[in-house]
Design a protein around this motif. Structure first.
Motif, PDB file in Angstrom:
ATOM      1  N   ILE A   1      17.882 -16.869 -56.617  1.00 31.20           N
ATOM      2  CA  ILE A   1      16.840 -15.845 -56.567  1.00 31.20           C
ATOM      3  C   ILE A   1      15.479 -16.530 -56.550  1.00 31.20           C
ATOM      4  CG2 ILE A   1      15.845 -13.901 -57.838  1.00 31.20           C
ATOM      5  CD1 ILE A   1      18.605 -13.389 -56.416  1.00 31.20           C
ATOM      6  N   GLY A   2      14.560 -16.002 -55.758  1.00 31.44           N
ATOM      7  CA  GLY A   2      13.224 -16.596 -55.607  1.00 31.44           C
ATOM      8  C   GLY A   2      12.238 -16.088 -56.649  1.00 31.44           C
ATOM      9  N   GLY A   3      10.998 -16.502 -56.515  1.00 34.73           N
ATOM     10  CA  GLY A   3       9.942 -16.078 -57.426  1.00 34.73           C
ATOM     11  C   GLY A   3       9.593 -14.606 -57.238  1.00 34.73           C
ATOM     12  N   ALA A   4       9.095 -13.983 -58.308  1.00 31.85           N
ATOM     13  CA  ALA A   4       8.842 -12.533 -58.279  1.00 31.85           C
ATOM     14  C   ALA A   4       7.608 -12.224 -57.437  1.00 31.85           C
ATOM     15  CB  ALA A   4       8.632 -12.025 -59.707  1.00 31.85           C
ATOM     16  N   LYS A   5       7.815 -11.449 -56.359  1.00 33.49           N
ATOM     17  CA  LYS A   5       6.714 -11.082 -55.461  1.00 33.49           C
ATOM     18  C   LYS A   5       5.592 -10.401 -56.238  1.00 33.49           C
ATOM     19  CE  LYS A   5       7.045  -7.133 -53.072  1.00 33.49           C
ATOM     20  NZ  LYS A   5       5.938  -6.142 -53.206  1.00 33.49           N
ATOM     21  N   ASN A   6       5.956  -9.448 -57.117  1.00 31.92           N
ATOM     22  CA  ASN A   6       4.915  -8.639 -57.757  1.00 31.92           C
ATOM     23  C   ASN A   6       4.196  -9.366 -58.881  1.00 31.92           C
ATOM     24  OD1 ASN A   6       5.453  -6.713 -55.907  1.00 31.92           O
ATOM     25  ND2 ASN A   6       6.738  -5.467 -57.248  1.00 31.92           N
ATOM     26  N   ALA A   7       4.764 -10.496 -59.310  1.00 34.21           N
ATOM     27  CA  ALA A   7       4.023 -11.380 -60.233  1.00 34.21           C
ATOM     28  C   ALA A   7       3.141 -12.307 -59.410  1.00 34.21           C
ATOM     29  CB  ALA A   7       5.002 -12.194 -61.074  1.00 34.21           C
ATOM     30  N   ALA A   8       3.700 -12.824 -58.325  1.00 32.98           N
ATOM     31  CA  ALA A   8       2.977 -13.800 -57.492  1.00 32.98           C
ATOM     32  C   ALA A   8       1.702 -13.206 -56.911  1.00 32.98           C
ATOM     33  CB  ALA A   8       3.886 -14.285 -56.366  1.00 32.98           C
ATOM     34  N   LEU A   9       1.764 -11.956 -56.467  1.00 32.00           N
ATOM     35  CA  LEU A   9       0.581 -11.328 -55.854  1.00 32.00           C
ATOM     36  C   LEU A   9      -0.577 -11.277 -56.841  1.00 32.00           C
ATOM     37  CD1 LEU A   9       2.427  -8.476 -53.927  1.00 32.00           C
ATOM     38  CD2 LEU A   9       1.162 -10.378 -52.910  1.00 32.00           C
ATOM     39  N   ALA A  10      -0.282 -10.920 -58.079  1.00 35.88           N
ATOM     40  CA  ALA A  10      -1.344 -10.837 -59.090  1.00 35.88           C
ATOM     41  C   ALA A  10      -1.798 -12.225 -59.524  1.00 35.88           C
ATOM     42  CB  ALA A  10      -0.830 -10.053 -60.298  1.00 35.88           C
ATOM     43  N   ILE A  11      -0.854 -13.154 -59.666  1.00 37.11           N
ATOM     44  CA  ILE A  11      -1.205 -14.499 -60.140  1.00 37.11           C
ATOM     45  C   ILE A  11      -2.014 -15.248 -59.076  1.00 37.11           C
ATOM     46  CG2 ILE A  11      -0.143 -16.755 -60.649  1.00 37.11           C
ATOM     47  CD1 ILE A  11       1.918 -15.152 -62.359  1.00 37.11           C
ATOM     48  N   LEU A  12      -1.701 -15.052 -57.825  1.00 35.39           N
ATOM     49  CA  LEU A  12      -2.514 -15.666 -56.754  1.00 35.39           C
ATOM     50  C   LEU A  12      -3.951 -15.170 -56.866  1.00 35.39           C
ATOM     51  CD1 LEU A  12      -0.016 -15.383 -53.759  1.00 35.39           C
ATOM     52  CD2 LEU A  12      -0.910 -17.528 -54.716  1.00 35.39           C
ATOM     53  N   ALA A  13      -4.115 -13.866 -57.058  1.00 33.73           N
ATOM     54  CA  ALA A  13      -5.483 -13.311 -57.196  1.00 33.73           C
ATOM     55  C   ALA A  13      -6.149 -13.863 -58.450  1.00 33.73           C
ATOM     56  CB  ALA A  13      -5.418 -11.786 -57.251  1.00 33.73           C
ATOM     57  N   ALA A  14      -5.405 -13.914 -59.546  1.00 34.67           N
ATOM     58  CA  ALA A  14      -5.986 -14.378 -60.824  1.00 34.67           C
ATOM     59  C   ALA A  14      -6.412 -15.842 -60.739  1.00 34.67           C
ATOM     60  CB  ALA A  14      -4.977 -14.189 -61.952  1.00 34.67           C
ATOM     61  N   ALA A  15      -5.767 -16.598 -59.881  1.00 35.74           N
ATOM     62  CA  ALA A  15      -6.101 -18.031 -59.750  1.00 35.74           C
ATOM     63  C   ALA A  15      -7.509 -18.236 -59.216  1.00 35.74           C
ATOM     64  CB  ALA A  15      -5.096 -18.714 -58.825  1.00 35.74           C
ATOM     65  N   THR A  16      -8.099 -17.190 -58.624  1.00 38.71           N
ATOM     66  CA  THR A  16      -9.478 -17.319 -58.104  1.00 38.71           C
ATOM     67  C   THR A  16     -10.498 -17.202 -59.243  1.00 38.71           C
ATOM     68  OG1 THR A  16      -9.759 -14.932 -57.767  1.00 38.71           O
ATOM     69  CG2 THR A  16      -8.816 -16.177 -55.928  1.00 38.71           C
ATOM     70  N   MET A  17     -10.045 -16.954 -60.476  1.00 41.62           N
ATOM     71  CA  MET A  17     -10.987 -16.694 -61.574  1.00 41.62           C
ATOM     72  C   MET A  17     -11.517 -17.970 -62.213  1.00 41.62           C
ATOM     73  SD  MET A  17      -9.419 -13.290 -63.369  1.00 41.62           S
ATOM     74  CE  MET A  17     -10.984 -12.908 -64.171  1.00 41.62           C
ATOM     75  N   THR A  18     -11.003 -19.118 -61.743  1.00 39.20           N
ATOM     76  CA  THR A  18     -11.541 -20.387 -62.244  1.00 39.20           C
ATOM     77  C   THR A  18     -12.061 -21.200 -61.057  1.00 39.20           C
ATOM     78  OG1 THR A  18     -11.009 -22.492 -63.322  1.00 39.20           O
ATOM     79  CG2 THR A  18      -9.227 -21.433 -62.110  1.00 39.20           C
ATOM     80  N   ASP A  19     -13.040 -22.099 -61.333  1.00 37.95           N
ATOM     81  CA  ASP A  19     -13.532 -22.994 -60.269  1.00 37.95           C
ATOM     82  C   ASP A  19     -12.707 -24.270 -60.221  1.00 37.95           C
ATOM     83  OD1 ASP A  19     -17.058 -22.117 -60.653  1.00 37.95           O
ATOM     84  OD2 ASP A  19     -15.410 -21.239 -59.485  1.00 37.95           O
TER      85      ASP A  19
ATOM     86  N   LEU B   1      -2.318 -25.034 -59.709  1.00 42.86           N
ATOM     87  CA  LEU B   1      -1.073 -25.284 -58.943  1.00 42.86           C
ATOM     88  C   LEU B   1      -0.064 -24.210 -59.331  1.00 42.86           C
ATOM     89  CD1 LEU B   1       0.291 -27.658 -57.124  1.00 42.86           C
ATOM     90  CD2 LEU B   1       1.553 -28.119 -59.237  1.00 42.86           C
ATOM     91  N   ILE B   2       0.440 -23.486 -58.347  1.00 42.24           N
ATOM     92  CA  ILE B   2       1.407 -22.412 -58.637  1.00 42.24           C
ATOM     93  C   ILE B   2       2.715 -22.705 -57.896  1.00 42.24           C
ATOM     94  CG2 ILE B   2       1.830 -19.917 -58.623  1.00 42.24           C
ATOM     95  CD1 ILE B   2      -1.179 -19.502 -58.344  1.00 42.24           C
TER      96      ILE B   2
END
Ligand code: EPZ
Length: 430
Positions: free
Chosen positions: A18-36, A40-41
Motif C-alpha cells: 500500500i502506498g502513502g495516503a493521498k489525503n495526508a500527502a496533499l495537506a503535508i505538501l501544502a504545509a511544507a511551504t510554511m517554512t523557508d 524532505l517528504i
C-alpha cells in the motif's frame, strides 16, 4: 480514451504494497511551504492529485525536487505571493490547503475556488469561518478566495460539522498565529493526525490531534525537517474489499491495522476471515458474503470513501443490506452503472437498500468519481464476462498503478486505448 478492460471471475490472491495516503500527502505538501528551510517528504503517492498540488506549488515559485518516485525535496523560500489559479488547481479540492498554509506564513493568500469529485456540494464555509476567527478578512471574487490579515491571532473555533479539510486548514493557519488556538469538534482522521505530526516536526506546537479538541500554541517560525507519509487507509480498504468480492486471499502490506479497524470489522461481520500483524492485514473470503447495515461516519466510523466499495460487495451478498451515506448528498451516482451489471439496489435519498444478487455480468461502464470508479472495477473483477471501465482518470487521481497492483494479485485487467487492444486482451485471457 484510456480505459480498463477486465475479465471477471478470478479470485485475487497474494500480497500488495500500500502506498502513502493521498489525503495526508496533499495537506503535508501544502504545509511544507510554511517554512523557508528545506523539507524532505517520503512515501508521497505518485497520483494525479499530488502531482497537481506540486504543479500549483511550483507555479508560485516553490522549488520541488523529485528525489525518486515517492520522495520530494521542497524549498519555499522564494514564493511569489500571487493568485494560484492555473487550470489544474481548480481540478482538486485540496487546493484549498494552500490558503491555510500561505495565510499562516504570509498573512495573505489568493487561491482559485477548489473543484474536486462530484459527490455532492463541497462548501468551504467552515474553512472561512476558521480563518475569520483567526483575524483574516476572507472574500470570494471571480472564483478566487482572497484571505488577508494584518496579523493572524489565536481563536476559539467550533466546527459546526466534523470536517477533515476545515480542521487541517485552520490548524495550518493557526500554527504561526500568536497565542493559543482551540479547534472544537475537530476531525480525527489518521491524515489529520499525520499533518499535525508533520507540523510539530517543523517546530509547531499542536496538541490533541486525533481527538475532537485540538490546541495550538503559535510559534514564531517553522524549520525544515524530513517526514514520511502514513499508509493510505482507503487504498488498503479498497484492496481488502477486492479480496472479499472475488472470494480471494489478499494481504495488504505496509499498513497501520488500527486505521483499518472499521473496515476489518465490517469484513468480519459479512463472513471474511481477518488476520492482523504489525504492518499487514490479510483478508480471506472463502464463502458467499453475508448482509449487513452500514452507516458512513467521520473517523473512527466507517469511512465514506469506502462506501462504494462495500456497497458493490454487498450487492453480491446473501440477503438485504442497507447503506446510509451520512456525509455527502450525492455519493450513490455509481449505482446506475452497477444496475447495468445486474445489481438490485434502490437508492432513496441518502440510503441504499441492497438486495444481494447471485452474480454481476460484465458491461461497459464509466467511473463517475474516484472511489466509485475503483468500486466499479471491483464489480468487474467479480462479474461474469468482460467489463470495460471508462473515465479512469478519476481513479488515477487517487490510486497509483491500480491495474498493475490488481494484476499482481491475479486479476485479468489491462489499461487499453483502442477497440483493437480490447480484442487483443480478450484473445489473451481466453
Ligand atoms: C476529505 O474531503 C477527503 N478529501 C475526502 O476524500 C473525504 O471523503 C472527506 O474528507 C471525508 O472523509 C481530501 O482529504 C482531499 P469534509 P473534505 O470537509 O475535507 C461538509 C477522496 O476520495 N463541509 O470532511 O472536503 C461537507 O459538505 C475524497 O479521497 C461543510 O459543510 O471533506 C461534508 O458534508 C473524496 N463545510 C462534510 O462536511 C465546510 O466548510 C465532511 O466534509 C467543509 C465541509
Amino acid at each position: 480514451m484510456e480505459q480498463y478492460v477486465i475479465k471477471g471471475g478470478s479470485p485475487l490472491v497474494g500480497e500488495v504494497e500500500i502506498g502513502g495516503a493521498k489525503n495526508a500527502a496533499l495537506a503535508i505538501l501544502a504545509a511544507a511551504t510554511m517554512t523557508d528551510e528545506t523539507v524532505l517528504i517520503e512515501n508521497v503517492p505518485d497520483v494525479r492529485d499530488t502531482n497537481v498540488m506540486i504543479q500549483a506549488m511550483e507555479s508560485i515559485g516553490v522549488i520541488v525536487e523529485r528525489i525518486d518516485r515517492h520522495t520530494v525535496k521542497i524549498n519555499a523560500s522564494n514564493i511569489r505571493i500571487q493568485t494560484i489559479d492555473d487550470e489544474s488547481i481548480k481540478k482538486i479540492r485540496a487546493s484549498y490547503y494552500l490558503i491555510g498554509a500561505l495565510l499562516g506564513k504570509y498573512n495573505e493568500a489568493e487561491v482559485a475556488l477548489p473543484g474536486g469529485c462530484n459527490i455532492g456540494s463541497r462548501p468551504i464555509d467552515l474553512h472561512i469561518k476558521g480563518f475569520r476567527a483567526l483575524g483574516a478578512k476572507v472574500e470570494i471574487s471571480h472564483g478566487i478566495i482572497i484571505a488577508k490579515a494584518e496579523k493572524l491571532h489565536s481563536g476559539h473555533i467550533y466546527l459546526d460539522k466534523v470536517s477533515v479539510g476545515a480542521t487541517i486548514n485552520v490548524m495550518m493557519a493557526a500554527v504561526l498565529a500568536e497565542g493559543r488556538t482551540i479547534i472544537e469538534n475537530a476531525a480525527k482522521e489518521p491524515h489529520v493526525v499525520d499533518v499535525a505530526n508533520f507540523l510539530n516536526r517543523m517546530g509547531a506546537s499542536v496538541r490533541g490531534a486525533g481527538t475532537d479538541v485540538i490546541r495550538i500554541k503559535g510559534v514564531p517560525k517553522l524549520h525544515g525537517t524530513d517526514y514520511a507519509i502514513i499508509p493510505d487507509q482507503i487504498e488498503a480498504g479498497t484492496f481488502m474489499f477486492a479480496a472479499a468480492i472475488t472470494k480471494g486471499d489478499v494481504t495488504v502490506k505496509n499498513v497501520i491495522p488500527k486505521h483499518l479497524e472499521s473496515i476489518s470489522s465490517k469484513l468480519l461481520e459479512i463472513g471474511c476471515e481477518i488476520e492482523e500483524s504489525d504492518e499487514a492485514v490479510r483478508v480471506v473470503a472463502s464463502k458467499r458474503l453475508g448482509h449487513t447495515h452500514v452507516n458512513t461516519l467521520p473517523y473512527p466510523g466507517f469511512p465514506t470513501d469506502m462506501q462504494p466499495q462495500i456497497t458493490v460487495a454487498l450487492g453480491l451478498s446473501k440477503g438485504t443490506s442497507i447503506v446510509t451515506e451520512s456525509l455527502f448528498e450525492n455519493r450513490f451516482r455509481y449505482v446506475d452503472e452497477l444496475t447495468r451489471m445486474g445489481a438490485n439496489i434502490k437508492v432513496e435519498g441518502s440510503v441504499a437498500i441492497i438486495d444481494g444478487v447471485d452474480k454481476y455480468t460484465g458491461a461497459s461502464i464509466s467511473a463517475p468519481d474516484l472511489r466509485a470508479g475503483a468500486a466499479l472495477v471491483l464489480a468487474g473483477l467479480a462479474a461474469e464476462g468482460y467489463t470495460t471501465v471508462e473515465d479512469i482518470k478519476y481513479i488515477e487521481r487517487g490510486y497509483e498503478d491500480f491495474d498493475e497492483k490488481l494484476r499482481g494479485l491475479g486479476a485479468m485487467i489491462e489499461k487499453v486505448n483502442t477497440e483493437k487492444e480490447i480484442q487483443r486482451f480478450k484473445l489473451k485471457v481466453v
